[in-house]
Write a protein that holds these residues in place. Structure first.
Motif, short mmCIF file in Angstrom:
data_model
loop_
_atom_site.label_atom_id
_atom_site.label_comp_id
_atom_site.label_asym_id
_atom_site.label_seq_id
_atom_site.Cartn_x
_atom_site.Cartn_y
_atom_site.Cartn_z
N ASP A 55 0.83 -1.21 0.00
CA ASP A 55 0.00 0.00 0.00
C ASP A 55 0.87 1.26 0.00
O ASP A 55 0.56 2.23 -0.70
CB ASP A 55 -0.92 0.01 1.23
N ASP A 68 1.07 4.27 -2.91
CA ASP A 68 0.83 5.67 -2.57
C ASP A 68 2.05 6.53 -2.90
O ASP A 68 1.92 7.68 -3.34
CB ASP A 68 0.49 5.81 -1.08
N THR A 69 3.25 5.98 -2.67
CA THR A 69 4.49 6.72 -2.97
C THR A 69 4.61 7.00 -4.46
O THR A 69 4.97 8.11 -4.87
CB THR A 69 5.71 5.91 -2.48
N ASP A 91 2.45 9.20 5.13
CA ASP A 91 1.27 8.71 4.43
C ASP A 91 0.24 8.35 5.50
O ASP A 91 0.36 7.32 6.15
CB ASP A 91 1.63 7.49 3.58
N ARG A 107 2.19 7.13 -6.69
CA ARG A 107 1.16 8.09 -7.09
C ARG A 107 1.54 9.51 -6.69
O ARG A 107 1.33 10.46 -7.46
CB ARG A 107 -0.18 7.70 -6.46
N SER A 113 -2.71 7.28 5.42
CA SER A 113 -3.56 6.12 5.20
C SER A 113 -2.96 4.84 5.77
O SER A 113 -3.68 3.92 6.15
CB SER A 113 -3.84 5.93 3.71
#
Length: 424
Positions: free
Chosen positions: A310, A314-315, A333, A317, A335
């Motif tokens: 995950d 995210d990194t 992050d 993106r 999330s």
């Protein structure tokens, strides 16, 4: 100081004599590793030694800089440009530490490349054995007193305002192990980390140093004292297993597998079969002893693989929003509760310095590894196994100063041997 990519002949007059570079600034880091660690100075010593080497290089009349070093230097300039994205003192401090670690590795590489009179691959490999002995010795000690933490001279000098930070505390008051007890685990996992603050640092150093120790054994005639190193290799499995570090065993597997495949391609069937037998015996022992079950068992209580997946997504993106310069430093992050730009050097490079920074680093590491692929001797193949493994494990391991210096020195040994025809 004249910088050259190769020596230049001067037919009209004799070439100026280059000052001889001493070996001690480079070797001190490895032979002095126990004292440097005990002083709480491991995060600073590589830079201090690199500055000594830089002064000596400046005083030398002629310095040859290999192409790979120029690429790393360009990467450092790009990383410096990325600093304009940073906001906050803590992020600036982290950026500075990462940058000087990379700079130190560059100086170590160039210094070895030019210190032909006093430094050869045998001296570097002997120094690697000393560093490996420290790693294994402290790893075993960590299993005896896992919760111990050093009070160091450097730590006592650092103001309490800084040592209250957990990361700084781990640097200057280093622990012997990471003691972890994930929710639901029946007992804590005592995971060796010294002389590094974290277990992943121990694991990456083990992947790098083990092939270099084996390479050293190929350079010396057999004597009884060399049995101590062989015995140490067997003993090293104890703290290695205690790390429960899957990535470490994957890295070792890649390094050893690479050497065995190269032997097979060279038609060296008997050494390849002997190596396969040893690897199979170690793997069998890990299974029979329950070590594999223990390593995999930790994942029942800690889903680090899922969290990393995950985080990596995210990194990636986030980097798409700042693809050139990145963000200069990791950012939280929310999330997953982990900082983007951590949990692997590939992601640090991409997030902090953008896709350009990542490309430059890959050009240095992977390009140099491909360039030195022509090495054929057993010693050379074992040294080459270090950057080969690093090309893979930098995706999930961070690279501290000592680890990246060892990788850079391995490349320097291979590049210099290729340039000057030195036997490995």
């Amino acid at each position: 100081m004249a910088l050259m990519t190769s020596p230049v002949a001067r037919p009209d007059r004799a070439a100026p004599t280059a000052a001889v570079l001493p070996a001690w600034p480079l070797l001190t880091l490895f032979y002095g590793l126990p004292l440097i660690w005990a002083a709480g100075a491991l995060q600073f010593a590589p830079t201090v030694l690199a500055l000594f080497m830089l002064v000596l290089l400046v005083l030398r009349r002629r310095v040859v800089v290999p192409g790979a070093a120029w690429i790393l230097a360009v990467f450092l300039l790009w990383a410096a440009a990325s600093s304009v994205q940073i906001d906050g003192f803590g992020s600036w401090a982290g950026f500075a530490l990462r940058w000087v670690n990379l700079f130190s590795a560059l100086i170590f590489l160039v210094y070895y490349y030019n210190a032909r009179e006093n430094l050869d691959h045998r001296r570097v490999l002997r120094a690697a054995v000393a560093a490996w002995a420290t790693l294994v010795g402290l790893g075993c000690l960590a299993l005896v007193i896992p919760e111990a933490r050093l009070t160091t001279p450097v730590g006592l000098l650092v103001p309490e305002a800084f040592t209250s930070n957990e990361l700084v505390q781990d640097f200057v008051f280093p622990p012997l192990a990471e003691v972890q007890q994930p929710w639901g685990a029946p007992e804590p996992y005592n995971r060796p980390s010294a002389p590094f603050p974290y277990t992943n640092g121990w694991g990456s150093a083990f992947v790098i140093l083990t092939p270099l120790v084996l390479a050293y054994l190929t350079t010396v005639r057999f004597r009884a004292r060399h049995l101590l190193i062989v015995a140490g290799l067997a003993v090293s499995l104890v703290p290695a297993v205690a790390t429960t570090n899957r990535g470490m065993f994957l890295g070792i597997g890649v390094a050893m597998g690479y050497v065995l495949v190269r032997w097979a391609l060279q038609g060296r069937v008997l050494p390849a079969l002997g190596g396969i037998t040893i690897v199979a015996a170690v793997a069998g022992w890990l299974v029979v002893s329950g070590s594999v079950e223990r390593i995999l068992g930790r994942q029942q209580y800690s889903d680090s693989t899922g969290d990393r997946g995950d985080l990596y997504l995210d990194t990636f993106r986030a980097t798409l929003d700042s693809p050139l310069l990145g963000y200069g430093a990791p950012l939280l992050d929310e999330s997953v509760g982990i900082h983007m730009g951590t949990q692997g050097y590939l992601w640090t490079l991409m997030f902090c310095y953008g896709f350009v920074g990542l490309g430059l680093f890959v050009a240095f590491l992977h390009g140099s590894t491909v360039l030195t692929l022509g090495v054929r001797s057993t010693t050379g193949l074992l040294v080459h196994a270090v950057p080969v493994a690093a090309c893979m494990f930098f995706a999930y391991y961070g690279l501290d100063a000592v680890q990246f210096i060892l990788i850079s020195l391995s490349l320097a040994v291979l590049l210099r041997a290729r340039r000057y025809g030195e036997a490995l």
